[in-house]
Design a protein around this motif. Structure first.
Motif, PDB file in Angstrom:
ATOM      1  N   SER A  13       0.825  -1.246  -0.161  1.00  0.00           N
ATOM      2  CA  SER A  13      -0.111  -0.041  -0.003  1.00  0.00           C
ATOM      3  C   SER A  13       0.849   1.347  -0.028  1.00  0.00           C
ATOM      4  O   SER A  13       1.792   1.342   0.799  1.00  0.00           O
ATOM      5  CB  SER A  13      -0.778  -0.165   1.174  1.00  0.00           C
ATOM      6  N   THR A  35      -6.930  -1.130  -9.738  1.00  0.00           N
ATOM      7  CA  THR A  35      -7.617  -2.420  -9.235  1.00  0.00           C
ATOM      8  C   THR A  35      -8.348  -2.001  -7.792  1.00  0.00           C
ATOM      9  O   THR A  35      -9.279  -2.586  -7.318  1.00  0.00           O
ATOM     10  CB  THR A  35      -7.192  -3.757  -9.487  1.00  0.00           C
ATOM     11  N   GLY A  36      -7.329  -1.505  -7.020  1.00  0.00           N
ATOM     12  CA  GLY A  36      -7.646  -1.352  -5.566  1.00  0.00           C
ATOM     13  C   GLY A  36      -9.197  -0.486  -5.349  1.00  0.00           C
ATOM     14  O   GLY A  36      -9.890  -0.768  -4.559  1.00  0.00           O
ATOM     15  N   TYR A  39     -11.801  -2.888  -5.206  1.00  0.00           N
ATOM     16  CA  TYR A  39     -11.994  -3.658  -3.889  1.00  0.00           C
ATOM     17  C   TYR A  39     -12.702  -2.559  -3.132  1.00  0.00           C
ATOM     18  O   TYR A  39     -13.545  -2.900  -2.225  1.00  0.00           O
ATOM     19  CB  TYR A  39     -10.930  -4.387  -3.616  1.00  0.00           C
ATOM     20  N   ARG A  40     -12.195  -1.375  -3.188  1.00  0.00           N
ATOM     21  CA  ARG A  40     -12.893  -0.481  -2.228  1.00  0.00           C
ATOM     22  C   ARG A  40     -14.454  -0.232  -2.453  1.00  0.00           C
ATOM     23  O   ARG A  40     -15.093   0.303  -1.608  1.00  0.00           O
ATOM     24  CB  ARG A  40     -12.068   1.057  -2.303  1.00  0.00           C
ATOM     25  N   ARG A  93     -11.899   6.673  -0.823  1.00  0.00           N
ATOM     26  CA  ARG A  93     -10.669   7.049  -0.325  1.00  0.00           C
ATOM     27  C   ARG A  93     -10.719   7.407   1.261  1.00  0.00           C
ATOM     28  O   ARG A  93      -9.723   7.572   1.857  1.00  0.00           O
ATOM     29  CB  ARG A  93     -10.208   8.103  -1.018  1.00  0.00           C
ATOM     30  N   VAL A 101     -11.271  -2.251   3.921  1.00  0.00           N
ATOM     31  CA  VAL A 101     -11.031  -3.053   2.516  1.00  0.00           C
ATOM     32  C   VAL A 101     -10.335  -4.241   2.270  1.00  0.00           C
ATOM     33  O   VAL A 101     -10.608  -5.064   1.700  1.00  0.00           O
ATOM     34  CB  VAL A 101     -10.618  -2.037   1.549  1.00  0.00           C
ATOM     35  N   ALA A 105     -11.211  -7.648   0.331  1.00  0.00           N
ATOM     36  CA  ALA A 105     -10.395  -7.970  -0.759  1.00  0.00           C
ATOM     37  C   ALA A 105      -9.843  -9.713  -0.448  1.00  0.00           C
ATOM     38  O   ALA A 105      -9.437 -10.261  -1.375  1.00  0.00           O
ATOM     39  CB  ALA A 105      -9.228  -7.203  -0.941  1.00  0.00           C
ATOM     40  N   ARG A 132      -2.388  -5.926  -6.429  1.00  0.00           N
ATOM     41  CA  ARG A 132      -1.394  -6.815  -5.638  1.00  0.00           C
ATOM     42  C   ARG A 132      -1.422  -8.105  -6.009  1.00  0.00           C
ATOM     43  O   ARG A 132      -0.211  -8.696  -5.869  1.00  0.00           O
ATOM     44  CB  ARG A 132      -2.124  -7.130  -4.295  1.00  0.00           C
ATOM     45  N   ASP A 133      -2.107  -8.289  -6.967  1.00  0.00           N
ATOM     46  CA  ASP A 133      -2.002  -9.768  -7.618  1.00  0.00           C
ATOM     47  C   ASP A 133      -2.090  -9.744  -9.314  1.00  0.00           C
ATOM     48  O   ASP A 133      -2.281 -10.686  -9.765  1.00  0.00           O
ATOM     49  CB  ASP A 133      -3.178 -10.718  -7.186  1.00  0.00           C
ATOM     50  N   ILE A 134      -1.797  -8.806  -9.874  1.00  0.00           N
ATOM     51  CA  ILE A 134      -1.835  -8.414 -11.316  1.00  0.00           C
ATOM     52  C   ILE A 134      -0.810  -9.199 -12.056  1.00  0.00           C
ATOM     53  O   ILE A 134      -1.201 -10.107 -12.839  1.00  0.00           O
ATOM     54  CB  ILE A 134      -1.768  -6.921 -11.661  1.00  0.00           C
ATOM     55  N   ARG A 182      -3.084  -3.068   6.563  1.00  0.00           N
ATOM     56  CA  ARG A 182      -3.268  -3.756   5.252  1.00  0.00           C
ATOM     57  C   ARG A 182      -2.117  -4.533   4.601  1.00  0.00           C
ATOM     58  O   ARG A 182      -2.345  -5.612   3.975  1.00  0.00           O
ATOM     59  CB  ARG A 182      -3.708  -2.396   4.220  1.00  0.00           C
ATOM     60  N   ASP A 186      -2.945  -8.284   3.510  1.00  0.00           N
ATOM     61  CA  ASP A 186      -2.893  -8.215   2.021  1.00  0.00           C
ATOM     62  C   ASP A 186      -1.760  -9.479   1.686  1.00  0.00           C
ATOM     63  O   ASP A 186      -1.761 -10.157   0.625  1.00  0.00           O
ATOM     64  CB  ASP A 186      -2.251  -7.011   1.429  1.00  0.00           C
ATOM     65  N   ARG A 189      -3.164 -13.198   3.394  1.00  0.00           N
ATOM     66  CA  ARG A 189      -4.504 -13.711   2.988  1.00  0.00           C
ATOM     67  C   ARG A 189      -4.070 -15.167   2.338  1.00  0.00           C
ATOM     68  O   ARG A 189      -3.205 -15.264   1.722  1.00  0.00           O
ATOM     69  CB  ARG A 189      -5.458 -12.797   2.339  1.00  0.00           C
TER      70      ARG A 189
HETATM   71  O1   DC Z   1      -4.302  -0.196  -3.881  1.00  0.00           O
HETATM   72  P1   DC Z   1      -5.303   0.257  -2.773  1.00  0.00           P
HETATM   73  O2   DC Z   1      -4.807   0.640  -1.425  1.00  0.00           O
HETATM   74  O3   DC Z   1      -6.532   1.275  -3.290  1.00  0.00           O
HETATM   75  O4   DC Z   1      -6.030  -1.342  -2.583  1.00  0.00           O
HETATM   76  C1   DC Z   1      -7.064  -1.258  -1.478  1.00  0.00           C
HETATM   77  C2   DC Z   1      -7.051  -2.830  -1.091  1.00  0.00           C
HETATM   78  O5   DC Z   1      -7.602  -3.460  -2.023  1.00  0.00           O
HETATM   79  C3   DC Z   1      -5.939  -2.980  -0.363  1.00  0.00           C
HETATM   80  O6   DC Z   1      -6.001  -3.447   0.958  1.00  0.00           O
HETATM   81  C4   DC Z   1      -5.418  -4.505  -0.945  1.00  0.00           C
HETATM   82  C5   DC Z   1      -6.727  -4.574  -1.957  1.00  0.00           C
HETATM   83  N1   DC Z   1      -6.158  -5.092  -3.121  1.00  0.00           N
HETATM   84  C6   DC Z   1      -6.073  -6.660  -3.579  1.00  0.00           C
HETATM   85  O7   DC Z   1      -6.224  -7.201  -2.788  1.00  0.00           O
HETATM   86  N2   DC Z   1      -5.897  -6.711  -4.826  1.00  0.00           N
HETATM   87  C7   DC Z   1      -5.651  -5.748  -6.096  1.00  0.00           C
HETATM   88  N3   DC Z   1      -5.613  -6.056  -7.084  1.00  0.00           N
HETATM   89  C8   DC Z   1      -5.905  -4.379  -5.536  1.00  0.00           C
HETATM   90  C9   DC Z   1      -6.356  -4.128  -4.157  1.00  0.00           C
END
Ligand code: DC
Length: 227
Positions: A13, A35-36, A39-40, A93, A101, A105, A132-134, A182, A186, A189
């Motif tokens: 983060s 992508t965050g 999830y938000r 935000r 979040v 997620a 996070r997982d792209i 977070r 993250d 998990r």
């Molecule tokens: O990037 P961000 O801080 O806005 O992401 C918000 C939350 O979503 C963060 O706790 C991780 C999760 N997330 C995720 O698990 N997978 C993603 N591809 C993007 C965000």
């Protein structure tokens, strides 16, 4: 016309992933997807509708009611997140969403819902996606994967300054606690935890300014596009 690629940007983060992704997308005339934000938006929907994060049945039903889409905003140069037709870019935000979040997620049904849409967005390539997982799950075959890191103290400071603009009562301690919380959820998990893809290039921006990290990433992208 040059070849279009997929650029996957992952990391902890508040590492500056979105800023970098947005700049790269602008330079290459690619689509940028944060992508965050998805999830938000799901977390916001669950909170507003009092969906328990433990009630899988309620979660599955709620997901069927959620429509997410992005609309490009000329002023910010990035897309705003829309939840069922409402612009929720500011609401997602807020600290109360940031605090929940990561739990949302971590839910497999939520990830399946978001990942399917993300993969569809990348079908035509020409996309920069951050999350996070792209590079590990969404686009394991992405031509360029960047794993962004930075010293936690620097991340807190950057995030604190950014949030002060819209949330003047926020404290540095609150921001630090939220980042630690977070990062822990993250990366530990069960489903698609945050981890560096084996073929990702690491970009530690602790001592780099935005321009320097942009130049580095753009060079990597050009190498892949021209390969
Ligand atoms: O990037 P961000 O801080 O806005 O992401 C918000 C939350 O979503 C963060 O706790 C991780 C999760 N997330 C995720 O698990 N997978 C993603 N591809 C993007 C965000």
């Amino acid at each position: 016309m040059s070849k279009k690629i997929i650029i996957a940007i992952d990391g902890f983060s508040s590492c500056g992933k979105s800023t970098l992704a947005k700049a790269l997308a602008k330079e290459l005339s690619y689509v940028f997807i944060d992508t965050g934000a998805m999830y938000r938006a799901v977390a916001l929907y669950f909170m507003r509708n009092h969906i328990s994060f433990e009630d899988l049945n309620a979660i599955e039903n709620a997901i069927k009611e959620i429509k997410l889409h992005f609309v490009f905003n000329d002023t910010t140069g990035k897309s705003d997140m829309y939840l069922n037709g409402e612009n929720v870019e500011l609401a997602i935000r807020e600290m109360k969403v940031s605090q929940k979040v990561s739990e949302v997620a971590a839910i497999a049904a939520v990830r399946d819902f978001a990942v399917a849409q993300q993969q569809a967005m990348g079908e035509e390539k020409g996309i920069v996606m951050d999350g996070r997982d792209i590079g590990t799950v969404v686009f394991p075959n992405a031509e360029l994967k960047i794993f962004v890191t930075a010293d936690p103290k620097i991340r807190t400071e950057r995030r604190f300054k950014e949030l002060l603009a819209t949330q003047p009562n926020i404290t540095r301690e609150e921001v630090a606690e939220n980042l630690t919380h977070r990062d822990l959820i993250d990366s530990t998990r069960e489903h698609s935890p945050l981890k560096q893809a084996s073929d990702a290039l690491v970009l530690d921006n602790t001592n780099l300014n935005q321009e320097e990290q942009f130049t580095m990433a753009l060079n990597w992208a050009k190498e892949r596009i021209n390969a």
